[in-house]
Design a protein around this motif. Structure first.
Motif, PDB file in Angstrom:
ATOM      1  N   GLN A 110      35.277  40.322  52.402  1.00  0.00           N
ATOM      2  CA  GLN A 110      36.241  40.040  51.351  1.00  0.00           C
ATOM      3  C   GLN A 110      37.662  40.291  51.851  1.00  0.00           C
ATOM      4  N   GLY A 111      38.531  39.372  51.567  1.00  0.00           N
ATOM      5  CA  GLY A 111      39.934  39.560  51.949  1.00  0.00           C
ATOM      6  C   GLY A 111      40.279  38.998  53.317  1.00  0.00           C
ATOM      7  N   ALA A 112      39.256  38.562  54.068  1.00  0.00           N
ATOM      8  CA  ALA A 112      39.510  38.035  55.413  1.00  0.00           C
ATOM      9  C   ALA A 112      40.238  36.692  55.350  1.00  0.00           C
ATOM     10  N   GLY A 113      40.063  36.008  54.224  1.00  0.00           N
ATOM     11  CA  GLY A 113      40.711  34.703  54.084  1.00  0.00           C
ATOM     12  C   GLY A 113      39.705  33.570  54.010  1.00  0.00           C
ATOM     13  N   LYS A 114      38.490  33.895  53.594  1.00  0.00           N
ATOM     14  CA  LYS A 114      37.398  32.919  53.603  1.00  0.00           C
ATOM     15  C   LYS A 114      37.642  31.746  52.643  1.00  0.00           C
ATOM     16  N   THR A 115      37.988  32.063  51.420  1.00  0.00           N
ATOM     17  CA  THR A 115      38.187  31.002  50.426  1.00  0.00           C
ATOM     18  C   THR A 115      39.369  30.106  50.824  1.00  0.00           C
ATOM     19  N   THR A 116      40.449  30.725  51.216  1.00  0.00           N
ATOM     20  CA  THR A 116      41.624  29.969  51.665  1.00  0.00           C
ATOM     21  C   THR A 116      41.249  29.079  52.855  1.00  0.00           C
ATOM     22  N   THR A 117      40.509  29.651  53.805  1.00  0.00           N
ATOM     23  CA  THR A 117      40.146  28.904  55.013  1.00  0.00           C
ATOM     24  C   THR A 117      39.208  27.740  54.690  1.00  0.00           C
ATOM     25  N   THR A 249      41.970  34.567  61.204  1.00  0.00           N
ATOM     26  CA  THR A 249      43.061  34.340  60.256  1.00  0.00           C
ATOM     27  C   THR A 249      44.206  35.308  60.510  1.00  0.00           C
ATOM     28  N   LYS A 250      45.323  34.979  59.925  1.00  0.00           N
ATOM     29  CA  LYS A 250      46.513  35.839  59.911  1.00  0.00           C
ATOM     30  C   LYS A 250      47.096  36.061  61.310  1.00  0.00           C
ATOM     31  N   LEU A 251      46.912  35.072  62.161  1.00  0.00           N
ATOM     32  CA  LEU A 251      47.531  35.152  63.486  1.00  0.00           C
ATOM     33  C   LEU A 251      49.048  34.992  63.398  1.00  0.00           C
ATOM     34  N   ASP A 252      49.518  34.634  62.222  1.00  0.00           N
ATOM     35  CA  ASP A 252      50.967  34.545  62.022  1.00  0.00           C
ATOM     36  C   ASP A 252      51.579  35.927  61.816  1.00  0.00           C
ATOM     37  N   GLY A 253      50.745  36.893  61.478  1.00  0.00           N
ATOM     38  CA  GLY A 253      51.246  38.248  61.250  1.00  0.00           C
ATOM     39  C   GLY A 253      51.586  38.918  62.574  1.00  0.00           C
ATOM     40  N   GLY A 277      49.002  31.034  58.562  1.00  0.00           N
ATOM     41  CA  GLY A 277      49.841  31.238  57.386  1.00  0.00           C
ATOM     42  C   GLY A 277      49.032  31.034  56.130  1.00  0.00           C
ATOM     43  N   GLU A 278      49.660  31.281  54.988  1.00  0.00           N
ATOM     44  CA  GLU A 278      48.923  31.190  53.724  1.00  0.00           C
ATOM     45  C   GLU A 278      48.788  29.759  53.220  1.00  0.00           C
ATOM     46  N   LYS A 279      49.627  28.879  53.695  1.00  0.00           N
ATOM     47  CA  LYS A 279      49.631  27.506  53.165  1.00  0.00           C
ATOM     48  C   LYS A 279      48.418  26.704  53.624  1.00  0.00           C
TER      49      LYS A 279
END
Ligand code: GDP
Length: 297
Positions: A110-117, A249-253, A277-279
């Motif tokens: 949870q929170g890894a970015g699965k749904t967004t991805t 995910t979040k390689l932009d961070g 990114g989040e977009k």
């Protein structure tokens, strides 16, 4: 941006050797000591670092002279090649089933970015591969996950298959695949449930979905910001489910980069995509060679 610290350190180290017309064994040793430290500080798995250093040393010291390059440049070339191979070598593409639809199961904490991805991947498949994916909301435990996917689907103008949160993910997967066949979708992207920690219930349920969906691809979504934890998560998921690819995910961070550099070597599972990114359009196919060049400047 990811890797900034590591890139800076490595570039600084390599600059010292770049212009050298003659590189002694001691020069290579000194350089590799610094490279080793830089990698460890970037949170790269220590076993991975050890092997990497040994491989570079062997190649750099044993190599034949190339006329077009100075010895310093040759050493850098070896570092670049080894870094590329460490991250997987050739770019690894998403699976295509011989007979449509290709079923992709998205897994992760949870929170890894699965749904967004999941939504980003659907967008990528349509834009770059002219595909017509069906999104499937099978994360019935995280509050609002279904709604989130539906909202993303609307934004993309793509259908989202959902049976609410009272039907088991296994049943959802089964009905979704039947629906995809009926409506001639060529990809089915199943957003499965994650939890805060890996536990038996989660894995048993994912195994159940896997058994029924028979996915052509199981993509594990991991948060690059979590460093070594990302690698541990990848190891556990891989042991239980035989993951076929990783999305970082979040390689932009301002991640230190250790995850990107260790996941493939530790789990032998290729990194297929990177979240930048989040977009919705900020998902990129992962190219080990480009990433290595980016790190080495
Ligand atoms: P899930 O619980 O794994 O389904 O996670 P979500 O898809 O809800 O994502 C969790 C958070 O991470 C959200 O705020 C996303 O916008 C964010 N996120 C996902 N991927 C990326 C990425 O590549 N970069 C950044 N900066 N944020 C991301």
């Amino acid at each position: 941006m990811a890797f900034e610290g590591l890139a800076e350190r490595l570039q600084e180290t390599l600059t010292k050797i770049r212009g050298k017309g003659k590189v002694s064994e001691q020069d290579v040793k000194d350089m590799m000591r610094e490279v080793r430290l830089a990698l460890l500080e970037a949170d790269v798995n220590f076993k991975v670092v050890k092997k990497f250093i040994a491989d570079v040393k062997e190649k750099a010291l044993g190599q034949e002279v190339m006329k077009s390059l100075t010895p310093g440049q040759q050493v850098i070339k070896v570092v670049n090649e080894e870094l590329t191979s460490l991250m997987g070598g050739e770019q690894s593409k998403i699976a295509v089933a011989p007979k449509a639809p290709t079923v992709v199961m998205m897994v992760g904490l949870q929170g890894a970015g699965k749904t967004t991805t999941t939504a980003k991947l659907a967008n990528h498949l349509r834009k770059k591969h002219n595909r017509n994916p069906l999104l499937v909301a099978a994360d019935i435990y995280r509050p609002a996950a279904i709604k989130q996917l539906e909202t993303l689907g609307k934004q993309l103008n793509m259908p989202v298959f959902s049976l609410g949160d009272q039907v088991s993910p296994i049943e959802i997967a089964k009905q979704a695949i039947a629906k995809a066949k009926e409506d001639h979708h060529d990809y089915v992207l199943i957003d499965t449930a994650g939890r805060l920690h890996i536990d038996e219930t989660l894995m048993a349920e994912l195994q159940g979905v896997k058994d029924i969906a028979k996915p052509d691809e199981i993509l594990l979504v991991v948060d690059a910001m979590t460093g070594q934890d990302a690698v541990n998560v990848a190891e556990s998921f891989n042991e239980q489910l035989d993951v076929t690819g990783v999305v970082l995910t979040k390689l932009d961070g301002d991640t230190r980069g250790g995850a990107a550099l260790s996941v493939k070597a530790v789990t032998n599972t290729p990194i297929k995509f990177a979240g930048m990114g989040e977009k919705i359009d900020q998902l990129e196919p992962f190219h080990p060679d480009r990433m290595a060049s980016r790190i080495l400047g």
